[in-house]
Design a protein around this motif. Structure first.
Motif, PDB file in Angstrom:
ATOM      1  N   UNK A   8       0.850  -1.186   0.000  1.00  0.00           N
ATOM      2  CA  UNK A   8       0.000   0.000   0.000  1.00  0.00           C
ATOM      3  C   UNK A   8       0.886   1.238   0.000  1.00  0.00           C
ATOM      4  N   UNK A   9       0.604   2.178  -0.888  1.00  0.00           N
ATOM      5  CA  UNK A   9       1.306   3.455  -0.942  1.00  0.00           C
ATOM      6  C   UNK A   9       0.241   4.541  -0.820  1.00  0.00           C
ATOM      7  N   UNK A  10       0.304   5.314   0.254  1.00  0.00           N
ATOM      8  CA  UNK A  10      -0.695   6.339   0.512  1.00  0.00           C
ATOM      9  C   UNK A  10      -0.722   7.337  -0.636  1.00  0.00           C
ATOM     10  N   UNK A  11      -1.904   7.584  -1.149  1.00  0.00           N
ATOM     11  CA  UNK A  11      -2.086   8.543  -2.219  1.00  0.00           C
ATOM     12  C   UNK A  11      -1.830   7.980  -3.609  1.00  0.00           C
ATOM     13  N   UNK A  12      -1.402   6.716  -3.687  1.00  0.00           N
ATOM     14  CA  UNK A  12      -1.101   6.139  -4.998  1.00  0.00           C
ATOM     15  C   UNK A  12      -1.960   4.915  -5.296  1.00  0.00           C
ATOM     16  N   UNK A  29      12.314   5.857  -5.483  1.00  0.00           N
ATOM     17  CA  UNK A  29      11.560   5.651  -4.246  1.00  0.00           C
ATOM     18  C   UNK A  29      10.863   4.297  -4.207  1.00  0.00           C
ATOM     19  N   UNK A  30       9.994   4.020  -5.173  1.00  0.00           N
ATOM     20  CA  UNK A  30       9.165   2.818  -5.110  1.00  0.00           C
ATOM     21  C   UNK A  30       9.970   1.526  -5.293  1.00  0.00           C
ATOM     22  N   UNK A  31      10.803   1.464  -6.301  1.00  0.00           N
ATOM     23  CA  UNK A  31      11.548   0.227  -6.571  1.00  0.00           C
ATOM     24  C   UNK A  31      12.596  -0.096  -5.499  1.00  0.00           C
ATOM     25  N   UNK A  32      13.425   0.850  -5.037  1.00  0.00           N
ATOM     26  CA  UNK A  32      14.410   0.496  -3.996  1.00  0.00           C
ATOM     27  C   UNK A  32      13.786   0.043  -2.678  1.00  0.00           C
ATOM     28  N   UNK A  33      12.594   0.526  -2.358  1.00  0.00           N
ATOM     29  CA  UNK A  33      11.929   0.154  -1.106  1.00  0.00           C
ATOM     30  C   UNK A  33      11.030  -1.070  -1.273  1.00  0.00           C
ATOM     31  N   UNK A  34      11.064  -1.687  -2.435  1.00  0.00           N
ATOM     32  CA  UNK A  34      10.259  -2.867  -2.750  1.00  0.00           C
ATOM     33  C   UNK A  34       8.760  -2.617  -2.570  1.00  0.00           C
ATOM     34  N   UNK A  35       8.335  -1.400  -2.865  1.00  0.00           N
ATOM     35  CA  UNK A  35       6.913  -1.072  -2.809  1.00  0.00           C
ATOM     36  C   UNK A  35       6.227  -1.393  -4.132  1.00  0.00           C
ATOM     37  N   UNK A  36       7.035  -1.603  -5.180  1.00  0.00           N
ATOM     38  CA  UNK A  36       6.480  -1.892  -6.510  1.00  0.00           C
ATOM     39  C   UNK A  36       7.475  -2.725  -7.308  1.00  0.00           C
TER      40      UNK A  36
END
Length: 150
Positions: A8-12, A29-36
């Motif tokens: 889950x990414x707030x606002x996205x 941001x998203x790829x290095x933190x494994x959010x996407x």
């Protein structure tokens, strides 16, 4: 850049959503933190698996979410942390700490990924945290941080 959200990414968006973001946001941001993960035809197959896992974790319906909200907002969660002079904590209270403290206080099980802290909790006293229970229901949890001597 087209990505598949894994968390889950707030606002996205929510896990399993396919989103279009600017290249820098995705790459830095998203790829290095494994959010996407990058979108691909093979990645499309992962979307259904991610959505099934999300459905298993989330609260089934709106009435259950409202009941959990009332339960969370009715109680104050006490959290003991090591603190120095002036009530400043050694470290900070994390969403994982809050989720564990809610369960320890006799509250319902809360997913640590659903806990949002508006500002880092680095002092003793009373603080607020937001718990997203359902797409339409969020609960505000009151956290009472108490200093311990260890």
């Amino acid at each position: 850049m087209k990505l598949i959200l894994t968390h889950e990414v707030t606002g996205l968006g929510a896990p399993g959503d396919v989103v279009e973001v600017k290249d820098g946001y995705g790459r830095n941001f998203l790829l290095p933190r494994n959010l996407a993960t990058p979108w691909s035809k093979g990645g499309e197959k992962q979307i259904e698996t991610i959505r099934k896992a999300r459905k298993a974790r989330e609260i089934a319906n709106l009435d259950d979410a409202k009941a959990v909200k009332q339960s969370l907002e009715a109680r104050t969660v006490a959290f003991a942390a090591r603190a120095g002079q002036g009530g400043r904590l050694f470290g900070a209270v994390t969403p994982s700490d809050i989720a564990q403290a809610v369960v320890a206080a006799g509250g319902p099980s809360v997913d640590k990924r659903k806990v949002e802290i508006p500002q880092p909790i680095k002092t003793t006293g009373t603080h607020k945290a937001l718990v997203r229970l359902h797409a339409d229901v969020s609960a505000t949890v009151t956290i009472d941080v108490v200093a311990t001597t260890a």
